[in-house]
Scaffold this motif. Structure first.
Motif, PDB file in Angstrom:
ATOM      1  N   ASP A  75      43.003  33.236  50.446  1.00 31.94           N
ATOM      2  CA  ASP A  75      41.717  33.538  49.824  1.00 31.94           C
ATOM      3  C   ASP A  75      41.950  34.467  48.629  1.00 31.94           C
ATOM      4  OD1 ASP A  75      39.162  34.115  49.123  1.00 31.94           O
ATOM      5  OD2 ASP A  75      38.618  35.176  50.966  1.00 31.94           O
ATOM      6  N   SER A  76      42.092  33.879  47.467  1.00 29.34           N
ATOM      7  CA  SER A  76      42.417  34.664  46.277  1.00 29.34           C
ATOM      8  C   SER A  76      41.225  35.475  45.757  1.00 29.34           C
ATOM      9  CB  SER A  76      42.911  33.733  45.155  1.00 29.34           C
ATOM     10  OG  SER A  76      41.927  32.761  44.849  1.00 29.34           O
ATOM     11  N   THR A  77      40.035  35.228  46.307  1.00 27.89           N
ATOM     12  CA  THR A  77      38.853  35.972  45.864  1.00 27.89           C
ATOM     13  C   THR A  77      38.762  37.338  46.540  1.00 27.89           C
ATOM     14  OG1 THR A  77      37.439  35.010  47.594  1.00 27.89           O
ATOM     15  CG2 THR A  77      37.617  33.804  45.515  1.00 27.89           C
ATOM     16  N   ALA A  78      39.468  37.515  47.642  1.00 24.41           N
ATOM     17  CA  ALA A  78      39.426  38.792  48.369  1.00 24.41           C
ATOM     18  C   ALA A  78      40.349  39.812  47.711  1.00 24.41           C
ATOM     19  CB  ALA A  78      39.818  38.588  49.823  1.00 24.41           C
ATOM     20  N   THR A  79      39.957  41.063  47.757  1.00 23.05           N
ATOM     21  CA  THR A  79      40.756  42.125  47.133  1.00 23.05           C
ATOM     22  C   THR A  79      41.228  43.177  48.133  1.00 23.05           C
ATOM     23  OG1 THR A  79      38.737  43.385  46.618  1.00 23.05           O
ATOM     24  CG2 THR A  79      39.547  41.858  44.926  1.00 23.05           C
TER      25      THR A  79
END
Length: 283
Positions: A70-74
């Motif tokens: 999940d590349s949208t999570a930071t």
């Protein structure tokens, strides 16, 4: 009469008070026991409950890994720490019953551990890639979390979980070997040596399958370690040889060697001419 009535009256009052206190004390003890019993029941899992919880968590991790990153999570630093903690909690809860498993459940339990190691290795690789490309403005983040290499926990390993300790160790090395610093490798080597000492101490308690799987893990680790360190050493040696070659070709030694070669060549040429003259004169 008044004296007698007064005595009887107070006797009844004292008796009633004593009965009331006793009743309240008994109720208090009963409530305490019931409360303690309720607490114990809600915090302790049965073997089946712990096993199902562990199995479901491993399956969920596989699903998450297969779904991709999940590349949208930071907040992945926190997520990774939480995932590892959650797994350890579930593993410890079920592993206390491992000695009571029948052959079928034990085989499945071992398979679940192997599945977890595979999934977690993939997850760590995904995590490392994310760190390198999405943190600190795109700068590579090569610092490795070495908390799992804590040698203090090694004495607690038993015949039921030391195989998993080996497999977790190898999974960590496989996922992070490219980012290990020299200090990281020292920590890895120290952990490995003490883990091996612990295994030797309980060797007689291990099953043949566990011994075989540990041997496989050791072979895999030695191969990875040799490959990583040899690769680094070869690169370093290659650079040194290249630089040494430059130094020799540009040094006085190089020039002297070149001049010596010319001198030998001239001497051989002159000797050849003299021999030719002698042969000519004889003719």
């Amino acid at each position: 009469m008044k004296s007698t009535n007064f005595f009887k009256k107070h006797t009844l009052v004292y008796g009633a008070s004593l009965l009331l206190v006793s009743t309240q004390f008994a109720c208090s003890k009963t409530d305490t026991k019931e409360t303690a019993s309720t607490t114990t029941t809600t915090t302790t899992k049965t073997s089946d409950e712990a096993y199902d919880d562990y199995k479901n968590y491993v399956t969920q991790m596989e699903t998450d890994v297969n779904s991709g990153w999940d590349s949208t999570a930071t907040d992945w630093d926190t997520r990774m720490e939480a995932a590892r903690t959650d797994y350890d909690t579930r593993y410890n809860a079920v592993n206390q019953y491992a000695g009571d498993f029948d052959d079928t459940r034990r085989a499945e339990y071992e398979e679940l551990q192997s599945r977890w190691n595979t999934a977690w290795t993939t997850r760590e690789q995904q995590y490392n890639t994310w760190k390198q490309t999405n943190q600190s403005g795109g700068k590579a983040m090569t610092k490795v979390d070495m908390s799992s290499m804590d040698v203090k926990k090694i004495p607690s390993y038993t015949a039921t979980n030391i195989r998993t300790a080996y497999e977790d160790f190898v999974a960590h090395v496989e996922a992070n070997k490219a980012n290990y610093t020299n200090d990281d490798w020292k920590a890895v080597d120290m952990y490995w040596a003490q883990l091996d000492d612990r295994k030797n101490a309980i060797q007689s308690q291990l099953s043949d399958k566990d011994k075989w799987e540990i041997t496989k893990a050791k072979t895999k680790y030695q191969t990875m370690k040799a490959g990583s360190k040899t690769g680094n050493a070869a690169s370093s040696v290659g650079s040194e040889v290249k630089e040494t070659g430059k130094d020799i070709s540009n040094s006085k030694v190089g020039e002297a060697t070149k001049d010596a070669g010319k001198a030998v060549g001239n001497t051989a040429k002159k000797a050849g001419q003299k021999i030719g003259d002698v042969v000519k004169d004889n003719d």
